[in-house]
Structures are given as structure tokens and as C-alpha cells.
Design an enzyme around this catalytic site. Sequence first.
Site: not given
Ligand code: MG
Length: 462
Positions: A254, A250, A252, A106
Amino acid sequence: MTLIKSISGIRGTIGGKPTENLTPIDAVKFAAAYGTWLKEYSGKDKLNVVIGRDARLSGEMIQNLVVSTLVGLGIDVVDLGLSTTPTVEIAVPLEQADGGIILTASHNPKQWNALKLLNENGEFLNAEQGARILELATEEDFDFAEVDALGKVVTKDTYLDIHVEQVLQLSLIDPEVIREQKFKVVVDGVNSTGGIAIPKLLDALGVSVIELYCDPTGHFPHNPEPLKEHLGDICTKVVEEKADFGIVVDPDVDRLAFISNDGEMFGEEYTLVACADYVLGKTSGNTVSNLSSSRALRDITQKHGGKYEAAAVGEVNVVAKMKANNAVIGGEGNGGIIYPESHYGRDALVGTALFLMLLAERGGTVAELRAGYPGYFMSKKKIQLTPELDVDQLLRDMEEKYAGDEVNTIDGVKIDFPDSWVHLRKSNTEPIIRIYTEAKSQQKADDLADKMIVEIREVAGI
Ligand code: MG
């Protein structure tokens, strides 16, 4: 060097000794525990799991280990390769898969990686399921498949396009309305997969894109957590290019933050506020965020005639509360937008499209839009304690002290005052209490946090 095993998964640094870091051995053990749990949980012999990863440098190495381990357990794998967390989440039900794994740490820096584990709906596992996987990883009682029963791998590289198409099809998204505005937007993809996914979405919506760090090389050009102190480059670029605004995600994809046209942070906390403002203007209903998120969401929700509820910190808790309260939108103040019409997971693509619709319909600049929202300021501090101190008792004492106020104890101690709040949470990994406050000015928020630190010291006698 660290390896953090918790009910929400395993996260660690690359390199070094097994059990102290996320080494190949730890990745295999944990993947085997997930696969073993999935067999136990589904009761099925033949399983199918979707796998994707962000662009971090260790991604391919960890992914190869995880995929081979699942194949060794006799589980088939749909490999999405470079992808985003929300893309894997939507691919799981579309593939009618039994689960999913995203390889990403993340917002953490490049030396980290982790396994994010999904169920058959493409949603995060709950605490009980996470605990069972930890147990299986400790027992190492794995039963691998014989040679004729090994799993098979298929590669599918179309899911980012499918994801974008799914966003365009949402009932509250009208691509034509966005196209007419001829928006110009700077995108900072932190050289991960947001650098592919967000421009792809914007192209489909007729938005002119200026790419900044959009090559998915995994060489993060700055700390990848989308906080003001890491985002100097895009703030400058938005002003230089006279762009309508900037988008930061970020690694990934999300978490989503915007930069206003004047180069100031729109504020990560206000991503959800703005998206909810748009959705609630079209669909009356309730909202949910976590206890550490801005009160501005509650204010906006009440303005639209809905009811706001707070959940314990953690996406799985927010999603559970959203389902229980029929929330039309929810998420986390850290820029996590969860829009159930799409799916129950934080999704920066969905958030971007909702924000563009809001802007197209409202007119005016992003800075003007921001100025129209309730003004709240947060302070985030922590207090270092000694390991022998009973932190739970300390929190109970603080709860007692504020018994006359509105106190919520579903996750630490949250105390709501008329114009401010404080949220005290203990860390599970170190002897500290995190102190989050929000008030009508930065000074007031900082002062409230400092006051809490003094009071905690008094109560603890330190
Ligand atoms: Mg993330």
C-alpha cells in the site's frame, strides 16, 4: 519486544510472553474480539470474512490462528493466502463479505506482525469501532459456535489477477498507450507479495520488468520501509540496467516509491503529487492528504483549479475527508495513493498504473518530470520529554505562541508559514513530540525543526 494495542488494531513482535508480544494467544484473542464485534455490528448470525497476508515469516502461523478462531465463532472465511492489503480491500465487496483482515505489519521489519481490520466496504474501521474491539478483547466475553455451526473456509487464489484486471479497466488507464512506450522498469518487492503483484500488473501493461527481491519468501533483504537509506540496491540497478525508473513497495503493497532514471529517489512524497497531477489533468476536482504530507500536492491541486484539504494522520481520517470533500484523488505523503474510482484504500498497483499513464503522455525522463514539480524538502526530528510533563498543555502553549499564524489543531499542532510549515505531534506510546517540517531547502527544513526544538524546551522549561 512489544505489543501495541490501539484503536487502529494490534501490532506486535513475534515470540516471548503473552500480552507483551503478538503471541498466538494474543492473535486468537484479538481475532475473537473482531469476530464478536462483527456479529454485534452487523446484527447478522451468519458472517463471511476475507483474509489475506503479506509474505512475512510469521504470516502463515498468524493466519492459521486467525482463520481457526473465526471458524470457531461460526464465521465463514474466504482465504486469499498470499495477497496485498489493497487486494483484500477490493475482495471484500466483491465477495459481498461482512469484513476483512490482512495479516501484515506493513513497513515494519520481519519480527513484527499485525492484524489490519476492514469493514464490509473493505475500508478501515473508525476509531469508535476500534475502541469497541479493544474493549471486547479485554472482557474476553466470547461465545463460540457449537459443532454444527462452525464456519467454513474456501480458498481463492485468483484475486491478484482480478485486482490487476480492475486496474486495467479504470477509465483513466489505457493499457495500449502504456504498451506503446516499451518501458523498462526495475521492481524491488522486498521479497514480499509486491514481488508478485507489481510484475503481474507491469506484464499486463507490456512493461519489461527487471525483478529485484521479488521472491515472496518473507526474508526482507533490507529494512522494508521504502526510505532512501534502505534503497541503495535498486538505485544502482536502475542506472546499471538503463531502466526508465524503479518501483519500490512495502511488504503489503500500500506504499509506493519511485527511483528516477538517474538512480536518485523520485521522493516518496512525490508519488502522490505525480499521480494527482495526472488525475487532475483529466478530472477536475479536489485532493486530500494528511497534515504531515508535502505542500507540493496543494500547489499542484491549485494549479489545476482544485481545492486541497488536509486530514489528520491515519488512512481512515484521510478517507473520511476525501469523501466529505469529493476528492478525485488523495492519500498520504508516504507513498499512499487513494483513488476512489478504484476503492477507498491506499493501492500501489493503482498508483503504478497512474504514474505510467502520466509518463506515457508527458514524454521525457522521470528525472525531468521530477524537476518540473515544486521543490520542497522535509525534516523529521523528535524531542525527548520526561513522562511527568503535560504534553497536551505544551502543544497548547505552542499553539498560543503562533496564534498570529495559520494554525491547524485537528491533529497535534500544524503551523503554516508562507514558505514552510511545521507539524508537532505527540506520540501515544512514549514521552516524545515528533517534529516534521518542510521548507524550500533541506537546510531551511532542518533549521526550522531545530528552532522548534529550542522553543519547545523554552516553553516546557527544560
Ligand atoms: Mg503498508
